[in-house]
Design an enzyme around this catalytic site. Structure first.
Site, PDB file in Angstrom:
ATOM      1  N   TYR A  57       0.828  -1.207   0.000  1.00 50.47           N
ATOM      2  CA  TYR A  57       0.000   0.000   0.000  1.00 50.47           C
ATOM      3  C   TYR A  57       0.862   1.255   0.000  1.00 50.47           C
ATOM      4  CZ  TYR A  57      -3.475  -3.502   1.454  1.00 50.47           C
ATOM      5  OH  TYR A  57      -4.273  -4.618   1.542  1.00 50.47           O
ATOM      6  N   HIS A 115       0.547 -11.993   1.215  1.00 48.47           N
ATOM      7  CA  HIS A 115      -0.536 -11.191   0.607  1.00 48.47           C
ATOM      8  C   HIS A 115      -1.381 -12.007  -0.374  1.00 48.47           C
ATOM      9  CE1 HIS A 115      -1.459  -6.672  -0.138  1.00 48.47           C
ATOM     10  NE2 HIS A 115      -2.540  -7.382  -0.253  1.00 48.47           N
TER      11      HIS A 115
HETATM   12  N1  LIG Z   1      -5.569  -8.799   1.372  1.00 48.71           N
HETATM   13  C1  LIG Z   1      -5.951  -8.203   0.274  1.00 48.71           C
HETATM   14  O1  LIG Z   1      -5.668  -8.649  -0.849  1.00 48.71           O
HETATM   15  C2  LIG Z   1      -6.776  -6.950   0.391  1.00 48.71           C
HETATM   16  C3  LIG Z   1      -7.455  -6.450  -0.733  1.00 48.71           C
HETATM   17  C4  LIG Z   1      -8.243  -5.299  -0.570  1.00 48.71           C
HETATM   18  C5  LIG Z   1      -8.323  -4.693   0.680  1.00 48.71           C
HETATM   19  N2  LIG Z   1      -7.626  -5.173   1.744  1.00 48.71           N
HETATM   20  C6  LIG Z   1      -7.680  -4.520   3.081  1.00 48.71           C
HETATM   21  O2  LIG Z   1      -9.036  -4.325   3.450  1.00 48.71           O
HETATM   22  C7  LIG Z   1      -9.269  -2.930   3.682  1.00 48.71           C
HETATM   23  C8  LIG Z   1     -10.684  -2.550   3.302  1.00 48.71           C
HETATM   24  O3  LIG Z   1     -10.953  -2.813   1.955  1.00 48.71           O
HETATM   25  P1  LIG Z   1     -11.006  -1.649   0.819  1.00 48.71           P
HETATM   26  O4  LIG Z   1     -10.223  -0.472   1.237  1.00 48.71           O
HETATM   27  O5  LIG Z   1     -10.646  -2.332  -0.453  1.00 48.71           O
HETATM   28  O6  LIG Z   1     -12.551  -1.325   0.701  1.00 48.71           O
HETATM   29  P2  LIG Z   1     -13.738  -0.909   1.699  1.00 48.71           P
HETATM   30  O7  LIG Z   1     -13.275  -0.806   3.083  1.00 48.71           O
HETATM   31  O8  LIG Z   1     -14.873  -1.834   1.365  1.00 48.71           O
HETATM   32  O9  LIG Z   1     -14.142   0.530   1.134  1.00 48.71           O
HETATM   33  C9  LIG Z   1     -13.286   1.630   1.254  1.00 48.71           C
HETATM   34  C10 LIG Z   1     -13.911   2.803   0.492  1.00 48.71           C
HETATM   35  O10 LIG Z   1     -15.178   3.128   1.040  1.00 48.71           O
HETATM   36  C11 LIG Z   1     -15.206   4.469   1.531  1.00 48.71           C
HETATM   37  N3  LIG Z   1     -15.931   4.426   2.810  1.00 48.71           N
HETATM   38  C12 LIG Z   1     -15.507   3.937   4.009  1.00 48.71           C
HETATM   39  N4  LIG Z   1     -16.474   4.034   4.945  1.00 48.71           N
HETATM   40  C13 LIG Z   1     -17.546   4.590   4.328  1.00 48.71           C
HETATM   41  C14 LIG Z   1     -18.846   4.951   4.760  1.00 48.71           C
HETATM   42  N5  LIG Z   1     -19.246   4.771   6.011  1.00 48.71           N
HETATM   43  N6  LIG Z   1     -19.699   5.510   3.843  1.00 48.71           N
HETATM   44  C15 LIG Z   1     -19.307   5.704   2.563  1.00 48.71           C
HETATM   45  N7  LIG Z   1     -18.088   5.377   2.101  1.00 48.71           N
HETATM   46  C16 LIG Z   1     -17.204   4.828   2.975  1.00 48.71           C
HETATM   47  C17 LIG Z   1     -13.766   4.891   1.650  1.00 48.71           C
HETATM   48  O11 LIG Z   1     -13.601   6.257   1.326  1.00 48.71           O
HETATM   49  P3  LIG Z   1     -13.020   7.343   2.395  1.00 48.71           P
HETATM   50  O12 LIG Z   1     -11.659   6.885   2.794  1.00 48.71           O
HETATM   51  O13 LIG Z   1     -13.013   8.603   1.601  1.00 48.71           O
HETATM   52  O14 LIG Z   1     -13.996   7.356   3.533  1.00 48.71           O
HETATM   53  C18 LIG Z   1     -13.080   4.045   0.567  1.00 48.71           C
HETATM   54  O15 LIG Z   1     -13.183   4.703  -0.692  1.00 48.71           O
HETATM   55  C19 LIG Z   1      -8.191  -2.253   2.809  1.00 48.71           C
HETATM   56  O16 LIG Z   1      -8.038  -0.892   3.122  1.00 48.71           O
HETATM   57  C20 LIG Z   1      -7.014  -3.130   3.098  1.00 48.71           C
HETATM   58  O17 LIG Z   1      -6.466  -2.834   4.369  1.00 48.71           O
HETATM   59  C21 LIG Z   1      -6.878  -6.307   1.614  1.00 48.71           C
END
Ligand SMILES: NC(=O)c1ccc[n+]([C@@H]2O[C@H](COP(=O)([O-])OP(=O)(O)OC[C@H]3O[C@@H](n4cnc5c(N)ncnc54)[C@H](OP(=O)(O)O)[C@@H]3O)[C@@H](O)[C@H]2O)c1
Length: 281
Positions: A57, A115
């Site tokens: 990241y 990962h």
């Molecule tokens: N292991 C893997 O391969 C893998 C893959 C993907 C993700 N991950 C991990 O999982 C975490 C979460 O997944 P993600 O970041 O892909 O997606 P997510 O948490 O499903 O969504 C994040 C997005 O939603 C927005 N958001 C957050 N809370 C909100 C709310 N209450 N209302 C409206 N919008 C909201 C955020 O924007 P703002 O920041 O502007 O609020 C961001 O654009 C990642 O950050 C990472 O740490 C791991």
């Protein structure tokens, strides 16, 4: 007074709140750093003490943001980071971990994940993880994006059964793991970490999600998180760089959804009827 966040116990007995914080997208733009740090700190204040990051990241930038957010409060946090598959050799894993520790400004990572699967034999990566554990640089190790057959293969290599978690794509629109991987992990007490729990925002416009959320005085994001928090052994790690949304996400804990509404949600986002290969983002 906030309802406490329920906890999940790792195989080694460590208890961690089920709702944590993601960091994908952080550390990419110096102009956003203060806001990202402030949001993570607000999340910690609200009890979301598990922070998920990765060397990937922001090319290490997210780990530096996490390092800033946990400064002076390392002991109240549970830090998860991940090694790139192409670094996951016997020696490469050690170097990658040491670099992550440096960026995080800490002497240990609580949970260190592969990962996704790459070309190095699992036995080699596991050996490196066990070496890191023995030296105290990590407390536990796990995997990410492993489907059931990958988990079975992992169980067959020396030390593979020490896996402490599997982090996978899981949300209302991606329920495939409920067919086999989730019960497989639950029956072995291996926690699942649900990533992209609100499908990176894409499911928030779904009319049924909006309707049912409204009927429960909740937001669509809260309902999507509450759905995951209902499952046994599932950590949920939404990412936000916005303090108000950190609060909103935290309040998903207090939702009290009726059986009728859970059924309506199932109708709108049906559970899997057959095995589907694990998806990843
Ligand atoms: N292991 C893997 O391969 C893998 C893959 C993907 C993700 N991950 C991990 O999982 C975490 C979460 O997944 P993600 O970041 O892909 O997606 P997510 O948490 O499903 O969504 C994040 C997005 O939603 C927005 N958001 C957050 N809370 C909100 C709310 N209450 N209302 C409206 N919008 C909201 C955020 O924007 P703002 O920041 O502007 O609020 C961001 O654009 C990642 O950050 C990472 O740490 C791991």
């Amino acid at each position: 007074m906030d309802d406490p966040i329920p906890t999940i116990t790792f195989p080694d007995g460590t208890e961690v709140p089920a709702l944590g914080q993601g960091t994908w997208g952080m550390g990419e733009d110096a102009g956003h750093a203060n806001q990202e740090i402030a949001s993570l700190k607000a999340g910690l204040d609200l009890g979301m003490t598990m922070i998920d990051t990765a060397e990937m990241y922001g090319d290490g930038g997210a780990e530096e943001i996490v390092g800033q957010a946990i400064k002076g409060r390392r002991d109240e946090t549970f830090i998860v980071s991940k090694v790139y598959p192409w670094n996951a050799s016997r020696t490469g894993t050690i170097t990658a971990c040491e670099n992550s520790l440096e960026r995080l400004g800490t002497d240990r990572i609580d949970l260190y994940l592969l990962h996704w699967r790459g070309n190095y034999p699992l036995a080699e990566t596991v050996e490196a993880f066990e070496t890191l554990k023995a030296s105290g640089k990590i407390r536990a190790w796990g995997v990410s994006n492993f489907d059931t057959d990958d988990m079975e293969e992992l169980f067959s290599v020396p030390g593979g059964r020490n896996v402490a978690a599997n982090q996978v794509l899981y949300n209302l629109a991606r329920r495939g793991i409920e067919y086999d991987l989730l019960p497989w992990c639950q029956s072995r007490n291996i926690p699942i970490m649900a990533y992209s729990p609100i499908e990176q925002g894409r499911i928030l416009h779904h009319p049924e999600l909006i309707r049912i959320a409204k009927a429960n005085q909740a937001t669509p994001a809260q309902l999507a998180l509450a759905f995951l928090l209902e499952r046994d052994g599932v950590f949920v790690i939404p990412k936000t760089a916005n303090i108000e949304r950190a609060r909103e996400n935290r309040d998903a804990i207090s939702l009290d959804i009726t059986d009728e509404d859970w059924d309506a949600l199932d109708a709108a986002f049906p559970p899997p009827a057959k095995k589907t290969p694990l998806e990843m983002l």
